[in-house]
Design a protein around this motif. Structure first.
Motif, short mmCIF file in Angstrom:
data_model
loop_
_atom_site.label_atom_id
_atom_site.label_comp_id
_atom_site.label_asym_id
_atom_site.label_seq_id
_atom_site.Cartn_x
_atom_site.Cartn_y
_atom_site.Cartn_z
N VAL A 154 0.86 -1.18 0.00
CA VAL A 154 0.00 0.00 0.00
C VAL A 154 0.90 1.23 0.00
O VAL A 154 1.89 1.29 0.75
N LYS A 258 -3.52 10.45 -2.04
CA LYS A 258 -4.19 9.24 -2.49
C LYS A 258 -3.66 8.03 -1.71
O LYS A 258 -2.61 8.08 -1.08
N GLU A 260 -2.99 3.97 -2.63
CA GLU A 260 -2.94 2.93 -3.67
C GLU A 260 -2.80 1.57 -2.99
O GLU A 260 -1.88 1.37 -2.18
N TYR A 262 -2.31 -2.43 -3.69
CA TYR A 262 -1.91 -3.42 -4.69
C TYR A 262 -1.98 -4.82 -4.09
O TYR A 262 -1.31 -5.12 -3.09
N THR A 267 -6.14 -4.07 -8.00
CA THR A 267 -5.62 -2.80 -7.52
C THR A 267 -6.77 -1.85 -7.25
O THR A 267 -7.76 -1.82 -7.98
N VAL A 269 -7.22 2.39 -6.24
CA VAL A 269 -6.61 3.70 -6.01
C VAL A 269 -7.70 4.65 -5.54
O VAL A 269 -8.69 4.87 -6.24
N TYR A 270 -7.51 5.20 -4.34
CA TYR A 270 -8.49 6.11 -3.75
C TYR A 270 -7.87 7.51 -3.74
O TYR A 270 -6.95 7.79 -2.99
N HIS A 271 -8.41 8.40 -4.57
CA HIS A 271 -7.96 9.79 -4.61
C HIS A 271 -8.78 10.59 -3.61
O HIS A 271 -10.01 10.62 -3.68
N TRP A 278 -10.84 4.25 -7.93
CA TRP A 278 -10.61 3.55 -9.19
C TRP A 278 -10.13 2.14 -8.87
O TRP A 278 -9.47 1.90 -7.86
N GLY A 279 -10.45 1.19 -9.74
CA GLY A 279 -10.03 -0.17 -9.49
C GLY A 279 -9.93 -1.00 -10.75
O GLY A 279 -10.48 -0.64 -11.80
N LEU A 287 -7.42 0.63 -15.14
CA LEU A 287 -8.24 1.06 -14.03
C LEU A 287 -9.50 1.75 -14.53
O LEU A 287 -9.48 2.46 -15.54
#
Length: 349
Positions: A154, A258, A260, A262, A267, A269-271, A278-279, A287
């Motif tokens: 992470v 963010k 990330e 993994y 995967t 990704v949280y902004h 996103w995933g 993504l």
């Protein structure tokens, strides 16, 4: 309807005024009776701004009142030990701002005081961070249902320009008098987000760096050594086997915040900006934006959660004083590792 909770505010700084106090004022079953700040001018302004009927400059004048059921300790961490213990001794329920204390020794004292008070029926709670709130339940759901499989690594990143101007005076978050030596930037705040998702850490390795080593203590004032870093990277080895990297760098332009995640199967990704998640899973081309299901959207509800606890209702998932202790132990490990250049093991609970 449950009886109204009569609330006193001790320490109405930026975040208290931005979120906690106005939100408490909106709740029909709360009466904000009195507010306390150290200076008369500031507390008078707060009281007038938010329509609080009474204001004082000595917190003991809040705790001695028989018409106060609960208090919010909204001060910086330097006062939390004194304030929380005094409030519990006075028989008040306590909501405390994070960080819980200046170090783990103080945090443990607060935790032990909280345990004794809870045995007598008092309620205690920490105010959760307001970062990554909306998608919190969704991330927990994705992790629990195996969207990414086993989590391997992470990367949590927060890059801000707050300290980038080398000619600017010392800022509030750089002042060791407010936050103590082990609480730089938002390292602890991000751990509030990460620990519930990925569990406890067993070992931390960290690097600290200060790009501007001296600043004016106040505008036009004497130059002093900057004791808190401009950049920290902390790598935590988790009990689960994951590696969680927490990076705060507040000396850069056009950065982002963010998390990330993994894993073996995918995967996430949280902004932080816009709460965009996103995933993708193994086999996908790229993504894609994930929509948070309405039933998993989590709205900020610290104030109502605390009120429900005081009224005797059961509330799940609120940060506890023990969570605060673990956060301080993590911060101490980050601090010690950065200073000593070695990995540091965390206490077990």
């Amino acid at each position: 309807m449950a009886q109204k909770v009569r609330l006193g505010i001790i320490g109405a700084g930026n975040f208290t005024q931005m979120a906690l106090l106005p939100n408490f004022k909106k709740l029909p079953d709360v009466d904000v009776v009195v507010v306390c700040n150290r200076t008369l001018d500031s507390v008078k302004q707060v009281a007038e701004k938010f329509g609080v009927g009474e204001y004082v400059t000595d917190y003991r004048d809040v705790l001695s009142r028989s018409d106060i059921d609960a208090v919010l300790i909204g001060t910086p961490p330097y006062f939390h030990l004194e304030g929380v213990q005094a409030a519990l001794d006075a028989g008040k329920h306590v909501l405390c701002q994070t960080r819980i204390a200046e170090d783990s020794k103080q945090a443990m004292q607060i935790y032990e005081a909280g345990k004794k008070a809870e045995a007598k029926g008092l309620k205690t709670m920490l105010a959760r961070t307001d970062s990554y709130v909306k998608g919190d339940l969704f991330i927990r759901h994705l992790l629990k249902t195996g969207y990414v499989g086993r989590v391997n690594q992470v990367f949590a990143t927060r890059v801000l320009p707050n300290f980038v101007d080398s000619k600017a005076p010392l800022q509030r978050r750089q002042n060791i008098k407010n936050f103590g030596p082990i609480n730089p930037m938002h390292i602890g705040l991000y751990w509030d987000v990460l620990a519930p998702w990925f569990g406890d850490a067993r070992r931390v390795t960290a690097h600290h760096y200060t790009f501007t080593t001296e600043r004016e203590e106040t505008p036009g004032g004497p130059r002093i050594k900057v004791e808190l870093p401009d950049s920290v990277t902390a790598i935590a080895e988790m009990d689960s086997g994951a590696v969680v990297t927490n990076t705060q760098m507040w000396a850069g332009h056009f950065g982002s915040s963010k998390v990330e995640i993994y894993g073996e199967k995918g995967t996430i990704v949280y902004h932080a900006k816009g709460d965009e998640i996103w995933g993708a899973q193994a086999g996908d081309k790229e993504l894609a934006r994930l929509t948070i299901p309405p039933e998993l959207v989590y709205e900020w509800q610290v104030e109502s959660d605390f009120v429900k606890m005081v009224q005797g209702q059961k509330v799940e998932g609120t940060p506890t004083f023990l969570d605060g202790v673990k956060n301080m132990e993590y911060l101490e490990a980050v601090y010690k590792s950065g200073k000593e250049g070695r990995a540091v093991d965390l206490p077990r609970h």
